[in-house]
Design a protein around this motif. Structure first.
Motif, PDB file in Angstrom:
ATOM      1  N   ASP A  64       0.573  -1.417  -0.233  1.00 37.32           N
ATOM      2  CA  ASP A  64       0.398   0.028  -0.266  1.00 37.32           C
ATOM      3  C   ASP A  64       1.097   1.473  -0.146  1.00 37.32           C
ATOM      4  O   ASP A  64       1.894   0.506   0.768  1.00 37.32           O
ATOM      5  N   GLY A  65       0.362   2.112  -0.436  1.00 40.86           N
ATOM      6  CA  GLY A  65       0.691   3.306  -0.102  1.00 40.86           C
ATOM      7  C   GLY A  65       1.446   4.443  -1.599  1.00 40.86           C
ATOM      8  O   GLY A  65       1.948   2.998  -2.607  1.00 40.86           O
ATOM      9  N   GLU A  66       2.187   5.111  -1.296  1.00 40.96           N
ATOM     10  CA  GLU A  66       2.693   6.031  -2.483  1.00 40.96           C
ATOM     11  C   GLU A  66       4.936   5.618  -1.828  1.00 40.96           C
ATOM     12  O   GLU A  66       5.322   6.341  -1.502  1.00 40.96           O
ATOM     13  N   PRO A  67       5.763   4.651  -2.348  1.00 42.28           N
ATOM     14  CA  PRO A  67       5.172   3.901  -4.024  1.00 42.28           C
ATOM     15  C   PRO A  67       4.959   2.814  -2.996  1.00 42.28           C
ATOM     16  O   PRO A  67       5.195   2.674  -2.450  1.00 42.28           O
ATOM     17  N   ALA A  68       3.923   2.225  -4.212  1.00 40.29           N
ATOM     18  CA  ALA A  68       3.808   1.039  -4.462  1.00 40.29           C
ATOM     19  C   ALA A  68       5.198   0.277  -4.852  1.00 40.29           C
ATOM     20  O   ALA A  68       6.182   0.248  -5.163  1.00 40.29           O
ATOM     21  N   GLY A  69       4.453  -1.392  -4.687  1.00 36.60           N
ATOM     22  CA  GLY A  69       5.736  -2.307  -4.538  1.00 36.60           C
ATOM     23  C   GLY A  69       5.014  -3.313  -4.768  1.00 36.60           C
ATOM     24  O   GLY A  69       3.588  -3.829  -4.601  1.00 36.60           O
ATOM     25  N   LEU A  70       6.025  -4.906  -5.214  1.00 40.55           N
ATOM     26  CA  LEU A  70       5.291  -5.947  -5.239  1.00 40.55           C
ATOM     27  C   LEU A  70       6.099  -6.676  -3.587  1.00 40.55           C
ATOM     28  O   LEU A  70       7.618  -6.008  -3.701  1.00 40.55           O
TER      29      LEU A  70
ATOM     30  N   GLU B  29      10.873 -13.978 -12.517  1.00 40.03           N
ATOM     31  CA  GLU B  29       9.043 -13.050 -13.703  1.00 40.03           C
ATOM     32  C   GLU B  29       8.106 -12.635 -12.644  1.00 40.03           C
ATOM     33  O   GLU B  29       7.502 -11.427 -12.942  1.00 40.03           O
ATOM     34  N   PHE B  30       8.578 -12.443 -11.941  1.00 38.40           N
ATOM     35  CA  PHE B  30       8.457 -11.454 -10.490  1.00 38.40           C
ATOM     36  C   PHE B  30       8.879 -10.204 -10.380  1.00 38.40           C
ATOM     37  O   PHE B  30       8.843  -9.430 -10.630  1.00 38.40           O
ATOM     38  N   TYR B  31      10.369 -10.387 -11.074  1.00 42.71           N
ATOM     39  CA  TYR B  31      10.862  -8.919 -10.795  1.00 42.71           C
ATOM     40  C   TYR B  31      10.708  -8.962 -12.368  1.00 42.71           C
ATOM     41  O   TYR B  31      10.753  -7.074 -12.801  1.00 42.71           O
ATOM     42  N   ALA B  32      10.902  -9.032 -13.513  1.00 42.32           N
ATOM     43  CA  ALA B  32       9.899  -8.456 -14.489  1.00 42.32           C
ATOM     44  C   ALA B  32       8.906  -8.070 -14.348  1.00 42.32           C
ATOM     45  O   ALA B  32       8.194  -6.715 -15.138  1.00 42.32           O
TER      46      ALA B  32
ATOM     47  N   VAL C  73       7.357  -1.108 -10.042  1.00 36.18           N
ATOM     48  CA  VAL C  73       7.243  -0.378  -8.971  1.00 36.18           C
ATOM     49  C   VAL C  73       8.523  -1.504  -7.841  1.00 36.18           C
ATOM     50  O   VAL C  73       8.728  -2.204  -9.258  1.00 36.18           O
ATOM     51  N   PRO C  74       8.952  -1.577  -7.601  1.00 36.68           N
ATOM     52  CA  PRO C  74       9.549  -2.226  -6.832  1.00 36.68           C
ATOM     53  C   PRO C  74       9.840  -3.201  -6.434  1.00 36.68           C
ATOM     54  O   PRO C  74       8.146  -3.516  -6.343  1.00 36.68           O
ATOM     55  N   VAL C  75      10.339  -4.079  -6.138  1.00 32.44           N
ATOM     56  CA  VAL C  75      10.270  -5.433  -5.512  1.00 32.44           C
ATOM     57  C   VAL C  75      11.033  -5.311  -4.189  1.00 32.44           C
ATOM     58  O   VAL C  75      11.770  -5.427  -3.952  1.00 32.44           O
TER      59      VAL C  75
END
Length: 117
Positions: free
Chosen positions: A36-42, A65-68, A75-77
């Motif tokens: 959640d929030g900014e910046p978002a991410g996975l 694939e997750f990073y791709a 968004v960042p991981v």
């Protein structure tokens, strides 16, 4: 048509699962959530490869694939999963560093949502 090498990988965003399949059988998964929030991410929480499928590169294919996927989304991981973190440290060209502050934000969000474990 080019022959596919490695597992077929499918994203189920609603379930928070990036899954690998071989011959239609699920053989591995990354459990994740959207930060959640900014910046978002996975945020990668767990990487699991099924018994009998270890050592075939399935975990690495999932993390790659997750990073791709994150890169395509801009968004960042955040690799809270130890396997994903180790993979990232070995592949810095494919796994950009986590922006400062996102790891703590991800840990806080995970702690407040035990269903994500």
């Amino acid at each position: 048509m080019a022959e596919q090498t490695g597992p077929e990988i499918r994203d189920d965003r609603a379930a928070g699962k990036l899954s690998a399949y071989e011959d239609g059988e699920a053989v591995g998964v990354i459990a994740y959530f959207v930060l959640d929030g900014e910046p978002a991410g996975l945020v990668a929480v767990h990487t699991v490869v099924g018994s009998g499928h270890e050592g075939k590169g399935i975990g690495g294919a999932l993390v790659r694939e997750f990073y791709a996927m994150a890169g395509r989304e801009g968004v960042p991981v955040v690799p809270l999963c130890p396997y994903a973190a180790k993979w990232a440290s070995r592949h810095p060209d494919e796994a950009p560093e986590v922006p400062e502050g996102l790891v703590e934000r991800a840990k806080t969000q995970l702690a407040s949502h035990p269903e994500l474990y």
